[in-house]
Design a protein around this motif. Structure first.
Motif, PDB file in Angstrom:
ATOM      1  N   ARG A  90       0.836  -1.208   0.000  1.00 25.81           N
ATOM      2  CA  ARG A  90       0.000   0.000   0.000  1.00 25.81           C
ATOM      3  C   ARG A  90       0.869   1.256   0.000  1.00 25.81           C
ATOM      4  O   ARG A  90       0.570   2.231  -0.700  1.00 25.81           O
ATOM      5  CB  ARG A  90      -0.928  -0.027   1.193  1.00 25.81           C
ATOM      6  CG  ARG A  90      -1.961   1.052   1.152  1.00 25.81           C
ATOM      7  CD  ARG A  90      -3.003   0.829   2.220  1.00 25.81           C
ATOM      8  NE  ARG A  90      -3.920   1.928   2.197  1.00 25.81           N
ATOM      9  CZ  ARG A  90      -5.191   1.823   1.919  1.00 25.81           C
ATOM     10  NH1 ARG A  90      -5.703   0.649   1.645  1.00 25.81           N
ATOM     11  NH2 ARG A  90      -5.970   2.870   1.920  1.00 25.81           N
ATOM     12  N   GLN A  91       1.946   1.240   0.785  1.00 30.68           N
ATOM     13  CA  GLN A  91       2.857   2.385   0.810  1.00 30.68           C
ATOM     14  C   GLN A  91       3.521   2.585  -0.553  1.00 30.68           C
ATOM     15  O   GLN A  91       3.674   3.712  -1.020  1.00 30.68           O
ATOM     16  CB  GLN A  91       3.920   2.197   1.896  1.00 30.68           C
ATOM     17  CG  GLN A  91       3.386   2.361   3.301  1.00 30.68           C
ATOM     18  CD  GLN A  91       4.425   2.039   4.360  1.00 30.68           C
ATOM     19  OE1 GLN A  91       5.451   1.414   4.094  1.00 30.68           O
ATOM     20  NE2 GLN A  91       4.143   2.451   5.592  1.00 30.68           N
ATOM     21  N   ILE A 112       1.433   6.656  -6.853  1.00 30.31           N
ATOM     22  CA  ILE A 112       0.360   7.613  -7.147  1.00 30.31           C
ATOM     23  C   ILE A 112       0.851   9.038  -6.957  1.00 30.31           C
ATOM     24  O   ILE A 112       0.586   9.922  -7.794  1.00 30.31           O
ATOM     25  CB  ILE A 112      -0.879   7.330  -6.259  1.00 30.31           C
ATOM     26  CG1 ILE A 112      -1.535   6.014  -6.675  1.00 30.31           C
ATOM     27  CG2 ILE A 112      -1.881   8.481  -6.325  1.00 30.31           C
ATOM     28  CD1 ILE A 112      -2.605   5.512  -5.726  1.00 30.31           C
ATOM     29  N   GLU A 113       1.610   9.286  -5.867  1.00 36.37           N
ATOM     30  CA  GLU A 113       2.161  10.622  -5.629  1.00 36.37           C
ATOM     31  C   GLU A 113       3.127  11.013  -6.746  1.00 36.37           C
ATOM     32  O   GLU A 113       3.131  12.157  -7.209  1.00 36.37           O
ATOM     33  CB  GLU A 113       2.875  10.666  -4.276  1.00 36.37           C
ATOM     34  CG  GLU A 113       1.942  10.672  -3.092  1.00 36.37           C
ATOM     35  CD  GLU A 113       2.697  10.634  -1.772  1.00 36.37           C
ATOM     36  OE1 GLU A 113       3.886  11.027  -1.730  1.00 36.37           O
ATOM     37  OE2 GLU A 113       2.093  10.205  -0.782  1.00 36.37           O
ATOM     38  N   ASN A 165       2.285   1.677  -3.466  1.00 37.67           N
ATOM     39  CA  ASN A 165       1.260   2.191  -4.376  1.00 37.67           C
ATOM     40  C   ASN A 165       0.989   3.666  -4.135  1.00 37.67           C
ATOM     41  O   ASN A 165       0.802   4.425  -5.085  1.00 37.67           O
ATOM     42  CB  ASN A 165      -0.042   1.388  -4.239  1.00 37.67           C
ATOM     43  CG  ASN A 165       0.077   0.004  -4.824  1.00 37.67           C
ATOM     44  OD1 ASN A 165       0.945  -0.260  -5.651  1.00 37.67           O
ATOM     45  ND2 ASN A 165      -0.788  -0.897  -4.388  1.00 37.67           N
ATOM     46  N   ASN A 166       0.955   4.076  -2.882  1.00 31.84           N
ATOM     47  CA  ASN A 166       0.743   5.494  -2.571  1.00 31.84           C
ATOM     48  C   ASN A 166       1.890   6.342  -3.110  1.00 31.84           C
ATOM     49  O   ASN A 166       1.667   7.440  -3.619  1.00 31.84           O
ATOM     50  CB  ASN A 166       0.586   5.700  -1.061  1.00 31.84           C
ATOM     51  CG  ASN A 166      -0.746   5.209  -0.548  1.00 31.84           C
ATOM     52  OD1 ASN A 166      -1.690   5.003  -1.315  1.00 31.84           O
ATOM     53  ND2 ASN A 166      -0.841   5.010   0.759  1.00 31.84           N
ATOM     54  N   LYS A 167       3.130   5.842  -3.008  1.00 31.82           N
ATOM     55  CA  LYS A 167       4.272   6.580  -3.556  1.00 31.82           C
ATOM     56  C   LYS A 167       4.179   6.683  -5.069  1.00 31.82           C
ATOM     57  O   LYS A 167       4.481   7.728  -5.654  1.00 31.82           O
ATOM     58  CB  LYS A 167       5.584   5.894  -3.149  1.00 31.82           C
ATOM     59  CG  LYS A 167       5.978   6.145  -1.726  1.00 31.82           C
ATOM     60  CD  LYS A 167       7.301   5.505  -1.404  1.00 31.82           C
ATOM     61  CE  LYS A 167       7.655   5.737   0.053  1.00 31.82           C
ATOM     62  NZ  LYS A 167       8.922   5.101   0.416  1.00 31.82           N
ATOM     63  N   LYS A 200       1.185  11.915  -9.837  1.00 33.15           N
ATOM     64  CA  LYS A 200       0.567  13.243  -9.685  1.00 33.15           C
ATOM     65  C   LYS A 200       1.591  14.331  -9.897  1.00 33.15           C
ATOM     66  O   LYS A 200       1.312  15.356 -10.547  1.00 33.15           O
ATOM     67  CB  LYS A 200      -0.051  13.388  -8.294  1.00 33.15           C
ATOM     68  CG  LYS A 200      -1.362  12.651  -8.130  1.00 33.15           C
ATOM     69  CD  LYS A 200      -1.931  12.874  -6.741  1.00 33.15           C
ATOM     70  CE  LYS A 200      -3.232  12.128  -6.570  1.00 33.15           C
ATOM     71  NZ  LYS A 200      -3.808  12.263  -5.216  1.00 33.15           N
TER      72      LYS A 200
END
Length: 195
Positions: A178-179, A185-186, A181-183, A189
């Motif tokens: 999850r971490q 996504i960031e 994937n969040n990175k 962006k």
């Protein structure tokens, strides 16, 4: 081995070793010492249940609790069978000891670098050998005897400890993924904002 990993593995190893020492210490206690401890825990739990008139969920449906309607007219009073409660507590103690032992052994082996499937099989073998040794020690201890049923309970604890370790690894894997994937996504962006 990296320093952090070495420290983590060493700590887990000594926790596992402490669990083995605790199990052997319990096995080497005389029958009288073991009985006194069991009786004190049993009496404390029995008094608590009967004074509060509430059955803990773990004891519901066991032979340790007598049917309230069979208590000579006190239909609402909970009664505890001390002998059955003591057996339940002793077997639960075995189960918890070996669940904890297997959990820490599995974590130690994986932290050391062993593949997870090999670590879990090795954990069950090692913990099973300790369970057998535990009962063997008891069979030579004054006032005690070894029990095959305790070995089976211990093995159930070994399997539970491995499943607990698997659950922890899956949870950690989920958190790490999850971490990541969040990175991602960031980063996506940031790239899209720069375009």
């Amino acid at each position: 081995m990296k320093r952090k990993r070495l420290i983590r593995t060493t700590i887990l190893f000594f926790i596992s070793l402490a669990m083995v020492a605790f199990i052997i210490w319990n096995a080497s206690r005389t029958g009288e010492e073991s009985r006194v401890l069991s009786d004190s825990i049993t009496n404390s739990i029995k008094d608590n249940i009967e004074s509060n008139n509430k059955v803990p969920p773990a004891l519901s449906g066991t032979d340790a609790i007598r049917n309230p309607s069979a208590n000579n007219g006190n239909e609402n009073k909970v009664s505890v069978n001390s002998y059955r409660l003591k057996i339940f507590i002793r077997k639960s103690g075995h189960l918890l000891e070996y669940t904890a032992l297997s959990f820490f052994v599995a974590l130690t082996l994986v932290s050391w670098g062993m593949k997870k499937d090999s670590a879990f099989l090795t954990t069950i073998w090692v913990s099973g050998l300790i369970a057998f040794s535990d009962e063997l020690i008891q069979s030579f201890t004054k006032g005690r005897n070894g029990s095959f049923s305790d070995v089976l309970v211990d093995l159930c604890g070994c399997i539970m400890g491995c499943f607990l370790a698997i659950s922890v690894f899956l949870l950690l894997y989920y958190i790490i993924q999850r971490q990541k994937n969040n990175k991602k996504i960031e980063n996506c962006k940031k790239i899209s904002e720069n375009d």
